[in-house]
Write a protein that holds these residues in place. Structure first.
Motif, short mmCIF file in Angstrom:
data_model
loop_
_atom_site.label_atom_id
_atom_site.label_comp_id
_atom_site.label_asym_id
_atom_site.label_seq_id
_atom_site.Cartn_x
_atom_site.Cartn_y
_atom_site.Cartn_z
N ASP A 142 1.97 12.30 14.37
CA ASP A 142 3.62 12.20 14.15
C ASP A 142 4.07 10.80 15.19
O ASP A 142 5.21 10.97 15.35
N HIS A 143 3.09 10.13 15.71
CA HIS A 143 3.64 8.98 16.31
C HIS A 143 4.46 8.01 15.45
O HIS A 143 4.30 7.89 14.17
N ALA A 144 5.39 7.23 15.96
CA ALA A 144 6.26 6.61 15.02
C ALA A 144 5.36 5.47 14.29
O ALA A 144 5.57 5.12 13.20
N TRP A 145 4.34 4.90 15.05
CA TRP A 145 3.40 4.09 14.28
C TRP A 145 2.63 4.74 13.12
O TRP A 145 2.50 4.11 11.87
N ALA A 146 2.23 6.00 13.33
CA ALA A 146 1.66 6.80 12.17
C ALA A 146 2.46 7.06 11.23
O ALA A 146 2.42 6.94 9.99
N LYS A 147 3.89 7.39 11.37
CA LYS A 147 4.71 7.73 10.47
C LYS A 147 4.93 6.57 9.49
O LYS A 147 5.12 6.48 8.42
N ALA A 148 5.23 5.24 10.21
CA ALA A 148 5.58 4.08 9.47
C ALA A 148 4.23 3.83 8.48
O ALA A 148 4.57 3.38 7.24
N ALA A 149 3.13 4.21 9.14
CA ALA A 149 1.80 3.97 8.50
C ALA A 149 1.76 4.48 7.08
O ALA A 149 1.60 4.21 5.93
N ARG A 150 2.12 5.95 7.47
CA ARG A 150 2.09 6.92 5.94
C ARG A 150 3.02 6.54 5.20
O ARG A 150 3.01 6.94 3.88
N ALA A 151 4.13 5.98 5.38
CA ALA A 151 5.13 5.77 4.55
C ALA A 151 4.99 4.33 3.96
O ALA A 151 5.79 4.01 3.08
N GLY A 152 3.84 3.68 4.33
CA GLY A 152 3.52 2.47 3.51
C GLY A 152 3.84 1.07 4.09
O GLY A 152 3.53 0.03 3.60
N ASP A 153 4.20 1.22 5.53
CA ASP A 153 4.50 -0.38 6.27
C ASP A 153 3.23 -0.67 6.44
O ASP A 153 2.21 -0.18 7.39
N PRO A 154 2.85 -1.87 5.84
CA PRO A 154 1.53 -2.37 6.07
C PRO A 154 1.21 -2.91 7.49
O PRO A 154 0.06 -3.09 7.80
N PHE A 155 2.28 -3.10 8.41
CA PHE A 155 1.90 -3.82 10.08
C PHE A 155 1.62 -2.67 10.26
O PHE A 155 0.52 -2.54 11.10
N TYR A 156 1.93 -1.33 10.27
CA TYR A 156 1.62 -0.32 11.12
C TYR A 156 0.17 0.50 10.37
O TYR A 156 -0.36 1.18 10.97
N ARG A 157 0.29 0.22 8.98
CA ARG A 157 -0.93 0.97 8.42
C ARG A 157 -2.25 0.31 9.09
O ARG A 157 -3.30 0.92 9.34
N ALA A 158 -2.13 -1.12 9.52
CA ALA A 158 -3.20 -1.77 9.93
C ALA A 158 -3.52 -1.32 11.43
O ALA A 158 -4.52 -1.99 12.13
N PHE A 159 -2.78 -0.63 11.95
CA PHE A 159 -2.84 0.22 13.63
C PHE A 159 -4.06 1.23 13.38
O PHE A 159 -4.58 1.66 14.32
N TYR A 160 -4.34 1.49 12.24
CA TYR A 160 -5.13 2.68 11.84
C TYR A 160 -6.48 2.20 11.03
O TYR A 160 -6.34 1.17 10.37
N MET A 161 -7.44 3.43 11.00
CA MET A 161 -8.77 2.85 9.98
C MET A 161 -8.75 3.75 8.95
O MET A 161 -8.67 5.03 9.33
N VAL A 162 -8.79 3.32 7.87
CA VAL A 162 -8.82 4.25 6.65
C VAL A 162 -9.96 3.82 5.74
O VAL A 162 -10.22 2.59 5.56
N VAL A 163 -10.91 4.85 5.49
CA VAL A 163 -12.28 4.49 4.67
C VAL A 163 -12.17 5.39 3.47
O VAL A 163 -11.49 6.68 3.28
N ASP A 164 -13.03 4.92 2.31
CA ASP A 164 -13.07 5.97 1.15
C ASP A 164 -14.14 7.17 1.48
O ASP A 164 -14.83 7.10 2.51
N ASP A 165 -14.09 7.83 0.25
CA ASP A 165 -15.14 8.93 0.63
C ASP A 165 -16.41 8.57 0.77
O ASP A 165 -17.16 9.19 1.75
#
Length: 588
Positions: free
Chosen positions: A161-184
């Protein structure tokens, strides 16, 4: 020295780290972005802290001194609020504290937060504890008492629930790149090669988050999203947070989870070179803007992996990393020694703890807010024992109270069959909880002093964990709290009992701590320890400054190699009593 001169002198060290970490990015643009940030934060640095910078640049080994002792505590468990903690600074000063580590101070995630280590805002204080203005007043009060304030800086992850994570979850590409997401498929492949930190309460290393379109990397808990340090904007954002916090009066950062920062396929993603480059880059930047600031590595790793956290030479001269590193292996070895009545393992760790670079020190301790992680010393034991796991399981079982054991520890993340960790306060683990008569209490008090002596005589910044100076016992009430019941480490996070400071046990423990502190100051001992021969398997010898200290991990009296005057008792002694300590004065 002005910030421009420091930038000229130290900037190349910072730029080397950026080049190593981000070779595919525009180096000129990145350097300009970082240098602009450094100049802005330097211009905001208060005059009192600039004066502290100048004093510590003139005395760079200020934290490697015989009188540098520390204390570690949770604000709410100790004083209720930041202001309440400030009201007890006199207690800390009376203990000789010069360094105060305040755990989990920053604003944490709503709900479960891993004891406050799931940070929702790096630049805000947990609201129930106070405000940043309260922290500034605390820091000022501590500086007046010659105590440096340390807080945790979580580098590996933010809360979901950090502001960066909230923005990433909402689709902001800048902050989505702050985290790592992989497929199954990749999550399954990586999980097969990665160890698990919390196998019982948080198995696996990934958490499916539909809004992120896959599985977010979560090394610790599902609500702690790992940061993508391959993105240079993560480095800039964390650096900005550190500089702003330093300008609020925070003098030291405990860098949480430093071993985990860089993720590389085909590895266990621990202790990789890039993790060190990240921390060295942060160190260089702080040396430019806020050189009074200490960095402490929370690198709970095998002893062989520890030295690089102090820094190393990679062809461009020595590059400093952290000023302080936990000597976790020595802490674990102390408990193994009590269980086995053998000084063999701590002697090995003491011997391996030498050779520190200039401007570096160990952070030593008998207990802390975390569990005793047995795996940390497996590598050390393998060099001297063909069956190290069996040996550690036996030590853990003893501390869990099996058989005729006096210890009252509790297994962590295991039913006791797997080799993982042990929870418990210093006093309960040392036998004070189980003691039923004066003789048993005396032996427990000796064991408490013995482990405190191991921490202090080994030369590091010896740190007392909250309540250990009062002999506080395990707090089993946590199990009745739905928010805490799943986290066994709360058993050794009791609220401070201020009335307990007047009990005979507390007066004995605090008195012994004072005597040990005074003996170390008189000996001139600080920095890396040196082992000395003793001729007895139960007896550990450590050279501390001009003196020699002998620690008896057995339940029988042991003769010292030669008679001498004991600084602790003032008497001439020829032997160390059961579970005892003798601090032999040089030339006496």
């Amino acid at each position: 020295m002005t910030v421009e001169r420091r930038l000229e002198a130290i900037g190349p060290r910072l730029h080397r780290q950026l080049g190593r970490l981000y070779p595919e990015h525009d180096q000129q643009a990145l350097r300009q972005q970082v240098e602009t940030l450094l100049r802005e934060r330097a211009a905001e640095r208060p005059a009192a802290l600039q004066a502290l910078d100048a004093a510590r640049r003139a005395d760079p080994d200020w934290f490697v001194r015989p009188d540098m002792l520390g204390y570690s505590t949770y604000v709410d468990r100790f004083g209720g609020t930041v202001a309440g903690l400030a009201a007890h600074v006199d207690h800390l000063a009376a203990l000789g504290v010069r360094y105060l580590h305040v755990l989990a101070l920053l604003k944490a995630r709503a709900g479960d937060s891993d004891g406050g280590f799931a940070v929702a805002d790096y630049l805000a204080i947990e609201p129930r504890l106070g405000t940043m203005a309260d922290v500034e007043r605390l820091a000022e009060r501590l500086r007046a008492a010659r105590i440096s304030l340390c807080v945790d800086l979580a580098l590996n992850h933010t809360a979901d629930d950090h502001a960066w994570a909230k923005a990433a979850r909402a689709g902001d590409p800048f902050y989505r790149a702050f985290y790592m997401v992989v497929d199954d498929a990749e999550a399954a492949e990586r999980n097969a090669e990665l160890p698990q930190v919390f196998p019982t309460t948080a198995p696996g290393n990934f958490t499916h988050v539909p809004e992120m379109g896959g599985n977010v990397w979560t090394t610790f808990y599902p609500f702690q999203w790992d940061l993508n340090w391959r993105n240079p904007q993560v480095f800039v954002a964390i650096l900005d947070a550190a500089l702003r916090l330093a300008n609020h009066g925070i003098e030291a950062f405990r860098l949480d989870s430093t071993a985990f920062l860089w993720k590389q396929p085909g590895t266990d993603c621990r202790n990789l070179p890039q993790a060190h480059h990240i921390v060295r880059g942060l160190r260089a930047a702080l040396d430019i803007v806020a050189p009074a600031t200490l960095l402490k590595a929370e690198a709970i790793v095998p002893t062989a992996f520890v030295p690089p956290y102090f820094g190393m030479d990679e062809g461009d001269g020595f590059e400093p990393e952290c000023h302080l590193v936990y000597n976790n292996s020595l802490m674990v070895a102390g408990w193994v020694a009590l269980a086995e009545q053998s000084a063999q393992l701590p002697a090995v760790i003491v011997a391996a703890s030498g050779g520190l670079p200039s401007g570096a020190n160990w952070l030593s301790y008998a207990r802390c807010h975390d569990d005793i992680g047995w795996g940390a010393v497996l590598g050390d034991l393998r060099a001297i024992d063909a069956e190290p796991e069996a040996r550690l399981r036996a030590a853990a079982a003893f501390l869990h109270g099996t058989g005729d054991s006096w210890a009252r520890g509790v297994p962590f993340q295991s039913d006791g069959a797997a080799l993982h960790g042990t929870n418990g306060t210093l006093a309960s683990l040392a036998g004070l909880e189980a003691a039923q008569d004066d003789a048993a209490r005396e032996m427990a008090l000796r064991r408490i002093t013995l482990l405190n002596a191991l921490s202090i005589a080994s030369g590091g910044l010896a740190t007392t964990y909250m309540g250990d100076e009062a002999g506080l016992l395990n707090d089993y009430d946590y199990a009745g709290d739905p928010e805490l019941a799943h986290e066994g480490r709360w058993i050794h996070r009791p609220a401070m009992d201020w009335w307990a400071l007047e009990t005979p046990a507390a007066l004995r423990i605090s008195g012994d701590l004072t005597a040990l502190r005074d003996a170390r100051i008189a000996s001139g001992g600080a920095g890396a320890p040196t082992p000395t021969a003793t001729g007895d398997a139960a007896l550990l010898g450590i050279a501390c400054g001009r003196d020699r200290v002998f620690l008896n991990f057995g339940d029988r009296e042991v003769a010292v190699p030669e008679a001498g005057r004991d600084r602790l008792s003032g008497a001439v002694v020829e032997a160390v009593p059961a579970w005892g300590v003798v601090w032999l004065e040089a030339g006496a």
